[in-house]
Every structure is written in C-alpha cells, then in structure tokens.
Design a protein around this motif. Sequence first.
Motif, PDB file in Angstrom:
ATOM      1  N   ASP A  27       0.823  -1.211   0.000  1.00  0.00           N
ATOM      2  CA  ASP A  27       0.000   0.000   0.000  1.00  0.00           C
ATOM      3  C   ASP A  27       0.859   1.262   0.000  1.00  0.00           C
ATOM      4  O   ASP A  27       1.875   1.342   0.690  1.00  0.00           O
ATOM      5  CB  ASP A  27      -0.914   0.022   1.220  1.00  0.00           C
ATOM      6  N   ILE A  28       0.394   2.258  -0.756  1.00  0.00           N
ATOM      7  CA  ILE A  28       1.068   3.549  -0.840  1.00  0.00           C
ATOM      8  C   ILE A  28       0.016   4.624  -0.582  1.00  0.00           C
ATOM      9  O   ILE A  28      -0.984   4.709  -1.297  1.00  0.00           O
ATOM     10  CB  ILE A  28       1.700   3.771  -2.222  1.00  0.00           C
ATOM     11  N   PHE A  29       0.267   5.417   0.439  1.00  0.00           N
ATOM     12  CA  PHE A  29      -0.648   6.482   0.829  1.00  0.00           C
ATOM     13  C   PHE A  29       0.020   7.811   0.494  1.00  0.00           C
ATOM     14  O   PHE A  29       1.045   8.163   1.095  1.00  0.00           O
ATOM     15  CB  PHE A  29      -0.938   6.403   2.332  1.00  0.00           C
ATOM     16  N   VAL A  30      -0.552   8.534  -0.469  1.00  0.00           N
ATOM     17  CA  VAL A  30       0.016   9.821  -0.881  1.00  0.00           C
ATOM     18  C   VAL A  30      -0.807  10.932  -0.248  1.00  0.00           C
ATOM     19  O   VAL A  30      -2.026  10.990  -0.408  1.00  0.00           O
ATOM     20  CB  VAL A  30       0.047   9.976  -2.419  1.00  0.00           C
ATOM     21  N   SER A  31      -0.114  11.808   0.478  1.00  0.00           N
ATOM     22  CA  SER A  31      -0.768  12.933   1.151  1.00  0.00           C
ATOM     23  C   SER A  31      -1.485  13.831   0.161  1.00  0.00           C
ATOM     24  O   SER A  31      -1.175  13.827  -1.038  1.00  0.00           O
ATOM     25  CB  SER A  31       0.284  13.781   1.879  1.00  0.00           C
ATOM     26  N   GLY A  32      -2.396  14.633   0.677  1.00  0.00           N
ATOM     27  CA  GLY A  32      -3.034  15.647  -0.143  1.00  0.00           C
ATOM     28  C   GLY A  32      -1.955  16.461  -0.837  1.00  0.00           C
ATOM     29  O   GLY A  32      -1.029  16.961  -0.198  1.00  0.00           O
ATOM     30  N   THR A  33      -2.066  16.553  -2.154  1.00  0.00           N
ATOM     31  CA  THR A  33      -1.010  17.137  -2.981  1.00  0.00           C
ATOM     32  C   THR A  33      -1.581  18.286  -3.795  1.00  0.00           C
ATOM     33  O   THR A  33      -2.588  18.124  -4.481  1.00  0.00           O
ATOM     34  CB  THR A  33      -0.424  16.055  -3.915  1.00  0.00           C
ATOM     35  N   THR A  34      -0.921  19.423  -3.710  1.00  0.00           N
ATOM     36  CA  THR A  34      -1.339  20.587  -4.495  1.00  0.00           C
ATOM     37  C   THR A  34      -0.438  20.722  -5.717  1.00  0.00           C
ATOM     38  O   THR A  34       0.451  19.910  -5.937  1.00  0.00           O
ATOM     39  CB  THR A  34      -1.287  21.867  -3.639  1.00  0.00           C
ATOM     40  N   GLY A  35      -0.671  21.768  -6.478  1.00  0.00           N
ATOM     41  CA  GLY A  35       0.024  21.949  -7.742  1.00  0.00           C
ATOM     42  C   GLY A  35       1.321  22.728  -7.667  1.00  0.00           C
ATOM     43  O   GLY A  35       1.800  23.218  -8.688  1.00  0.00           O
ATOM     44  N   TYR A  36       1.914  22.830  -6.488  1.00  0.00           N
ATOM     45  CA  TYR A  36       3.185  23.545  -6.376  1.00  0.00           C
ATOM     46  C   TYR A  36       4.280  22.848  -7.164  1.00  0.00           C
ATOM     47  O   TYR A  36       4.376  21.623  -7.182  1.00  0.00           O
ATOM     48  CB  TYR A  36       3.639  23.635  -4.911  1.00  0.00           C
ATOM     49  N   ASP A  37       5.128  23.657  -7.780  1.00  0.00           N
ATOM     50  CA  ASP A  37       6.398  23.180  -8.303  1.00  0.00           C
ATOM     51  C   ASP A  37       7.356  23.332  -7.134  1.00  0.00           C
ATOM     52  O   ASP A  37       7.703  24.450  -6.749  1.00  0.00           O
ATOM     53  CB  ASP A  37       6.833  24.044  -9.491  1.00  0.00           C
ATOM     54  N   TYR A  38       7.765  22.227  -6.525  1.00  0.00           N
ATOM     55  CA  TYR A  38       8.544  22.288  -5.295  1.00  0.00           C
ATOM     56  C   TYR A  38       9.952  22.815  -5.523  1.00  0.00           C
ATOM     57  O   TYR A  38      10.590  23.292  -4.593  1.00  0.00           O
ATOM     58  CB  TYR A  38       8.560  20.927  -4.596  1.00  0.00           C
ATOM     59  N   ALA A  39      10.452  22.760  -6.745  1.00  0.00           N
ATOM     60  CA  ALA A  39      11.785  23.301  -7.035  1.00  0.00           C
ATOM     61  C   ALA A  39      11.776  24.826  -6.988  1.00  0.00           C
ATOM     62  O   ALA A  39      12.720  25.446  -6.520  1.00  0.00           O
ATOM     63  CB  ALA A  39      12.275  22.811  -8.392  1.00  0.00           C
ATOM     64  N   THR A  40      10.679  25.423  -7.460  1.00  0.00           N
ATOM     65  CA  THR A  40      10.602  26.891  -7.514  1.00  0.00           C
ATOM     66  C   THR A  40       9.618  27.471  -6.504  1.00  0.00           C
ATOM     67  O   THR A  40       9.548  28.683  -6.352  1.00  0.00           O
ATOM     68  CB  THR A  40      10.165  27.351  -8.920  1.00  0.00           C
ATOM     69  N   MET A  41       8.844  26.579  -5.855  1.00  0.00           N
ATOM     70  CA  MET A  41       7.794  26.983  -4.918  1.00  0.00           C
ATOM     71  C   MET A  41       6.822  27.972  -5.565  1.00  0.00           C
ATOM     72  O   MET A  41       6.410  28.954  -4.968  1.00  0.00           O
ATOM     73  CB  MET A  41       8.381  27.542  -3.622  1.00  0.00           C
ATOM     74  N   THR A  42       6.460  27.664  -6.810  1.00  0.00           N
ATOM     75  CA  THR A  42       5.457  28.456  -7.522  1.00  0.00           C
ATOM     76  C   THR A  42       4.222  27.602  -7.747  1.00  0.00           C
ATOM     77  O   THR A  42       4.289  26.370  -7.788  1.00  0.00           O
ATOM     78  CB  THR A  42       5.996  28.963  -8.877  1.00  0.00           C
ATOM     79  N   LEU A  43       3.088  28.272  -7.887  1.00  0.00           N
ATOM     80  CA  LEU A  43       1.803  27.614  -8.083  1.00  0.00           C
ATOM     81  C   LEU A  43       1.115  28.252  -9.283  1.00  0.00           C
ATOM     82  O   LEU A  43       0.929  29.472  -9.300  1.00  0.00           O
ATOM     83  CB  LEU A  43       0.940  27.799  -6.825  1.00  0.00           C
ATOM     84  N   PRO A  44       0.746  27.465 -10.295  1.00  0.00           N
ATOM     85  CA  PRO A  44       0.037  28.052 -11.441  1.00  0.00           C
ATOM     86  C   PRO A  44      -1.280  28.694 -10.989  1.00  0.00           C
ATOM     87  O   PRO A  44      -1.873  28.269  -9.997  1.00  0.00           O
ATOM     88  CB  PRO A  44      -0.248  26.863 -12.348  1.00  0.00           C
TER      89      PRO A  44
END
Length: 127
Positions: A27-44
């Motif tokens: 089993d793999i449980f993936v946390s709630g994930t938003t659209g951030y680009d984690y390298a740049t910390m930007t969000l469309p």
Amino acid sequence: MTRRLISSGSRFEAEGGYSRAVVDGADIFVSGTTGYDYATMTLPEDVGAQAHACFRNIAAALAEAGASLDDVVRVHYIVTRADYADVLFPIFGQYFAKARPAATLIVAGLLVPEMKIEIEVTARRRT
C-alpha cells in the motif's frame, strides 16, 4: 516489508511533520497534494494547470514507491469551487483512464486562496 517514508523535499513536510507518501507493504498512501512546483515553490493560477501539476507530483511520489497512477485504487479530490468540475473531469479521466479508482470530490476551502485543488490518493502495488 518495512514502512518507508517518501519526501518531495518541500519545506511544508518538515514544518508540518508529514510525508509526501508512506509505503506500507503493497500500500502507498500519498498525502493531499497541491500543484506547487517544489523546485521553484510556484503555483500556477489556472485550476487546470494546478491539476496537471498535482498529478505530476503524485506520479513522482508513486514512482519513488515503485508504482504509477495506474495502481491508484482510491482518490479524494478537494476543490474550492464546484464549477471547476467541467474543466477538471476530463483531466481526471486523462490520468485515470486505466486505473478508474474509487473517487470522492469535496468542495472546501484550502490552506491559501491561491490553491484551487488538492488531490490525495491511495495506491496498491500489484504483486
């Protein structure tokens, strides 16, 4: 098999005391994930672009766990507006055409106003 924690490297995980994903056996449980680009910390700005970014982030966590989006068995979508459905449903179908997981869509507020969608999944590696 032991429990394994997966991190995206986001500062949010360290600050909040959580992992991007937890692998426990098959089993793999993936946390709630938003659209951030984690390298740049930007969000469309666009909800569709945010959804695609969510799926990229989720796919990366699943890949690190030895799985893919095709292994997803459960998905929770959280959106900030019900009228996003017309834009989002075809995107969901694009990524889950094969997996066809059990799904729930929730309309609720998210942590910051710029976030328009968050996606949480559970996957099971096939043996």
